[in-house]
Design an enzyme around this catalytic site. Structure first.
Site, PDB file in Angstrom:
ATOM      1  N   HIS A   1     -51.736  -0.269  21.055  1.00 42.82           N
ATOM      2  CA  HIS A   1     -50.650  -0.116  19.458  1.00 42.82           C
ATOM      3  C   HIS A   1     -49.624  -0.505  19.586  1.00 42.82           C
ATOM      4  CE1 HIS A   1     -49.900   2.903  16.690  1.00 42.82           C
ATOM      5  NE2 HIS A   1     -48.769   3.159  17.039  1.00 42.82           N
TER       6      HIS A   1
ATOM      7  N   LYS B   1     -61.166   4.532  14.881  1.00 44.11           N
ATOM      8  CA  LYS B   1     -61.767   5.886  15.088  1.00 44.11           C
ATOM      9  C   LYS B   1     -60.700   7.125  15.649  1.00 44.11           C
ATOM     10  CE  LYS B   1     -65.070   5.306  11.446  1.00 44.11           C
ATOM     11  NZ  LYS B   1     -65.137   6.681  10.799  1.00 44.11           N
TER      12      LYS B   1
ATOM     13  N   ASN C   1     -58.358  -8.689  20.550  1.00 47.09           N
ATOM     14  CA  ASN C   1     -57.547  -8.134  22.564  1.00 47.09           C
ATOM     15  C   ASN C   1     -59.049  -8.616  23.435  1.00 47.09           C
ATOM     16  OD1 ASN C   1     -55.073  -7.969  22.618  1.00 47.09           O
ATOM     17  ND2 ASN C   1     -55.887  -4.939  22.011  1.00 47.09           N
TER      18      ASN C   1
HETATM   19  C1  GAR Z   1     -53.570  -4.428  16.633  1.00 48.25           C
HETATM   20  O1  GAR Z   1     -52.633  -5.498  16.401  1.00 48.25           O
HETATM   21  C2  GAR Z   1     -54.226  -3.304  17.387  1.00 48.25           C
HETATM   22  O2  GAR Z   1     -52.629  -3.358  17.815  1.00 48.25           O
HETATM   23  C3  GAR Z   1     -53.488  -2.151  16.175  1.00 48.25           C
HETATM   24  O3  GAR Z   1     -55.158  -3.174  15.598  1.00 48.25           O
HETATM   25  C4  GAR Z   1     -54.627  -4.243  15.012  1.00 48.25           C
HETATM   26  C5  GAR Z   1     -55.925  -4.779  15.333  1.00 48.25           C
HETATM   27  O4  GAR Z   1     -56.444  -6.322  15.544  1.00 48.25           O
HETATM   28  N1  GAR Z   1     -53.984  -0.390  16.830  1.00 48.25           N
HETATM   29  C6  GAR Z   1     -54.151   0.166  16.495  1.00 48.25           C
HETATM   30  O5  GAR Z   1     -53.038   0.335  15.749  1.00 48.25           O
HETATM   31  C7  GAR Z   1     -54.370   1.830  16.955  1.00 48.25           C
HETATM   32  N2  GAR Z   1     -53.658   2.567  16.884  1.00 48.25           N
HETATM   33  P1  GAR Z   1     -57.595  -7.414  15.524  1.00 48.25           P
HETATM   34  O6  GAR Z   1     -58.684  -6.440  14.810  1.00 48.25           O
HETATM   35  O7  GAR Z   1     -57.267  -8.200  14.878  1.00 48.25           O
HETATM   36  O8  GAR Z   1     -57.821  -7.296  16.758  1.00 48.25           O
END
Ligand code: GAR
Length: 187
Positions: A104, A88, A14
Site C-alpha cells: 500500500h 479488487k 512489483n
Molecule cells: C502501487 O503503487 C501500489 O502500491 C498501489 O497501486 C500501485 C500500482 O502501481 N496499490 C494500492 O493502492 C492498493 N491499495 P502499478 O500498476 O504501476 O504496479
C-alpha cells in the site's frame, strides 16, 4: 521452494521486483501464477515475457472470479499471494485460506481504507501538506488495509513535491520493500 501468485490490475511493477529478486537468488521462490482482472493490464505482457502462467479473471469471463482464483491457487499449491496493485477486494474465502500480502502506497493506518488506492493516496497526501509518506507491506484480511503490518519504509517529501514525483518515489521504494517483506514471510 515456495510458490507465489501475483495479482495485479495494471502495471504490476512489483512483479518485476519479485522476478528479478528470484533471478538474482535473493529470494528463494517461484512465481507460479499471474492473475489480473483487467485484460488490458500491462502485467499480462510482462508475464508473457517472463514466461509465467497468466490468467484474466473478471465478471465478464467468470460468474465467480474469486472462486476461480481459489481454484487456481489450490491447484498450483500457492503458498503466498502478492497483491501488486490489485484493485479488487478479495473474498474472505481467499484471505482466510491463503497468506495474502499487499503493498500500500502510504504509511498505514494513514491514508488507507475505501477509495484510498494508487494515485488517490498521493493526491490526498499532497493536498494535506504532509511532510512524510512511504509504503506499507501488510497481510490482507477482510477489512481494507487493516491486516497486520509486515514492514514500512518512509520517505520525506520535498517542498516542491508533486503527485507525480511522489508516486514515482513511492513505487521505487515499494520494489525493495516487497522483496524484503517476502523474505520475512517465506522464512
Ligand atoms: C502501487 O503503487 C501500489 O502500491 C498501489 O497501486 C500501485 C500500482 O502501481 N496499490 C494500492 O493502492 C492498493 N491499495 P502499478 O500498476 O504501476 O504496479
Amino acid at each position: 521452494m515456495k510458490k507465489l501468485a501475483i495479482l495485479a490490475s495494471h502495471n504490476g511493477s512489483n512483479l518485476d521486483a519479485i522476478y528479478n529478486a528470484i533471478q538474482n537468488n535473493q529470494l528463494h521462490a517461484t512465481i507460479s501464477l499471474v492473475i489480473s482482472n483487467n485484460s488490458d493490464a500491462n502485467v499480462l505482457q510482462k508475464a508473457k515475457e517472463y514466461n509465467l502462467q497468466h490468467f484474466v479473471l473478471n465478471q465478464k469471463n467468470s460468474q465467480n472470479p474469486d472462486q476461480k482464483i481459489t481454484q487456481l491457487l489450490t491447484e498450483n499449491l500457492c503458498d503466498v499471494v502478492v497483491l501488486a496493485g490489485y484493485m479488487k477486494k478479495l473474498s474472505a474465502d481467499i484471505t482466510s485460506n491463503f497468506q495474502v500480502i499487499n503493498s500500500h502506497p502510504s504509511l498505514l493506518p494513514k491514508y488507507g481504507g475505501v477509495g484510498m488506492y494508487g494515485r488517490y493516496v498521493h493526491e490526498a497526501i499532497i493536498n494535506n501538506n504532509e511532510t512524510k509518506s512511504g509504503v506499507t507491506i501488510h497481510y490482507v484480511n477482510e477489512e481494507y488495509d487493516e491486516g497486520k503490518i509486515i514492514l514500512q519504509k518512509e520517505l520525506f517529501l520535498t517542498p516542491d513535491e508533486s503527485v507525480e514525483t511522489l508516486e514515482r518515489k513511492v513505487k521505487e521504494l515499494e520494489q525493495s520493500a516487497v522483496v524484503e517483506a517476502l523474505k520475512l514471510c517465506l522464512n
